[in-house]
Design an enzyme around this catalytic site. Structure first.
Site, PDB file in Angstrom:
ATOM      1  N   CYS A  91       0.805  -1.227   0.000  1.00 52.51           N
ATOM      2  CA  CYS A  91       0.000   0.000   0.000  1.00 52.51           C
ATOM      3  C   CYS A  91       0.835   1.273   0.000  1.00 52.51           C
ATOM      4  CB  CYS A  91      -0.946   0.012   1.200  1.00 52.51           C
ATOM      5  SG  CYS A  91      -2.189  -1.284   1.151  1.00 52.51           S
ATOM      6  N   HIS A 353      -9.273   2.896  -2.571  1.00 55.12           N
ATOM      7  CA  HIS A 353      -7.894   2.572  -2.204  1.00 55.12           C
ATOM      8  C   HIS A 353      -7.292   1.643  -3.262  1.00 55.12           C
ATOM      9  CE1 HIS A 353      -4.335   1.602  -0.103  1.00 55.12           C
ATOM     10  NE2 HIS A 353      -4.809   0.870   0.893  1.00 55.12           N
TER      11      HIS A 353
END
Length: 401
Positions: A91, A353
């Site tokens: 991430c 995301h």
């Protein structure tokens, strides 16, 4: 200021689609190529004539190979002489790519680098382990050795909330905050200048369906009463729900980074990369990662949280955001006024995301909030992300004019 300091002078992203929906048939390389082309056009329109020396893109679940090189070859305006580097720091990949590109510029290796990230969870290949008895599918690659502890991100967020005392009510309130701010930003057009629509058929193969997204797909009005009734999403005794966890998403973001001497010669505004850091933490509590990373970059620059004017923290989970902000002395749920510096226009909980891109989306957001909005020279912005496997990535930026 050193004349080789890396400076962001152009920043673009796609609208972010929920996996299986808005960009469901658009490959990662095509998402990246569209935004690469837009960032290149911006840089050329600003008068940046330097050759593109590299393309550095974060990606987590793509087709393998060197996606950044394929995207560079696909994007309009970039020739065969432009190489590519694909980065996987989960991430934090998009922000890690920006930090790596900044190092290339700072050392004099490059006169202009495009950096960012991309993710197409919708088109990511399915993988399997090969065994004597045949292929065995697996959901994800390991983030850490099983002997240490390798939780999925949802249960890890539940564990973080328990460890640091972040109750369900605060998580729910933060999710409502994120969506409310994102809806207000969409209505005011604050995302328009930073985004580029993805054509219906970017690759020319006739494979994409539906109209191009004209907004970030996830953002919606959340009724606090409904949010409060949602069941735990990951653990029977957990506090993280579908509302307080970010959605799996598709999107891309790219920034043009040049040396300070190039920016100054053209008289351009930009974001100077002041400091960057990556730090490791307990893999069982990966959401803690931004805390030591942020503390490191602030210490390196001789600054503190009170001197920051804008903060973009990747909102993977509300529990993770609140744990980090509590540790850093921020109060995004303050009464009567919250700390508006944090994710002013909402974050990944509301916008989506796209794992490999989200860290770069945070820098695009800083560029819009500070450079496009006319913040004075010296204004400071921070981008940070938590990373599976127990890491945190952070970058400190300063407006230059």
């Amino acid at each position: 200021m050193r004349d080789d300091a890396p400076v962001v002078v152009a920043a673009r992203r796609t609208w972010i689609g929920t996996a299986g929906h808005g960009h469901r048939d658009v490959r990662a390389v095509d998402l990246a190529a569209v935004v690469l082309g837009a960032a290149l056009d911006d840089a050329r329109a600003l008068g940046v004539a330097a050759e593109v020396d590299d393309v550095v893109l974060g990606n987590c679940t793509g087709p393998g190979g060197n996606l950044a090189r394929v995207a560079a070859l696909t994007a309009a305006g970039l020739g065969t002489g432009v190489p590519g580097l694909t980065v996987d720091r989960q991430c934090g990949s998009g922000l890690a790519a920006v930090l790596l590109a900044g190092q290339q510029v700072r050392t004099g290796e490059a006169g202009m680098v495009f950096a960012g990230g991309v993710e197409s969870a919708s088109t990511a290949p399915r993988r399997a382990h090969r065994t004597p008895d045949g292929d065995v599918p697996y959901d994800r690659a390991p983030f850490a050795p099983a002997a240490i502890g390798d939780p999925d991100m949802g249960p890890a967020a539940d564990a973080l909330a328990r460890a640091y005392g972040v109750p369900r009510e605060r998580q729910d309130a933060y999710a409502v905050r994120s969506h409310t701010r994102a809806l207000a930003a969409h209505a005011a057009g604050r995302f328009d200048a930073e985004t580029v629509p993805v054509p219906r058929d970017p690759s020319g193969t006739g494979s994409a369906h539906g109209s191009p997204l004209r907004r970030d797909e996830r953002a919606r009005r959340l009724d606090p009463a409904v949010v409060a009734r949602l069941p735990a999403a990951f653990s029977p005794d957990g506090t993280v729900t579908a509302a307080t966890a970010s959605p799996v998403s598709d999107g891309a973001a790219v920034l043009a980074i040049v040396p300070e001497r190039t920016r100054a010669a053209l008289g351009l505004p930009g974001l100077r990369l002041v400091a960057g850091a990556t730090r490791g933490v307990d893999p069982r509590l990966p959401g803690w990662g931004p805390v030591p990373a942020v503390r490191t970059v602030l210490a390196a620059a001789g600054q503190d949280v009170g001197q920051l004017d804008a903060i973009e923290l990747v909102e993977a989970f509300a529990a993770q955001v609140l744990t980090v902000t509590d540790a850093l002395g921020l109060d995004p749920l303050g009464v009567p006024d919250d700390d508006a510096r944090l994710c002013t226009d909402g974050g990944a909980l509301a916008l989506g995301h796209p794992w490999g891109a989200s860290g770069a989306v945070s820098v695009v957001r800083l560029f819009s909030r500070l450079v496009r909005a006319g913040a004075p020279a010296g204004t400071l912005g921070l981008a940070a992300a938590a990373v599976g496997g127990g890491m945190g990535v952070a970058g400190l930026f300063e407006v230059v004019r």
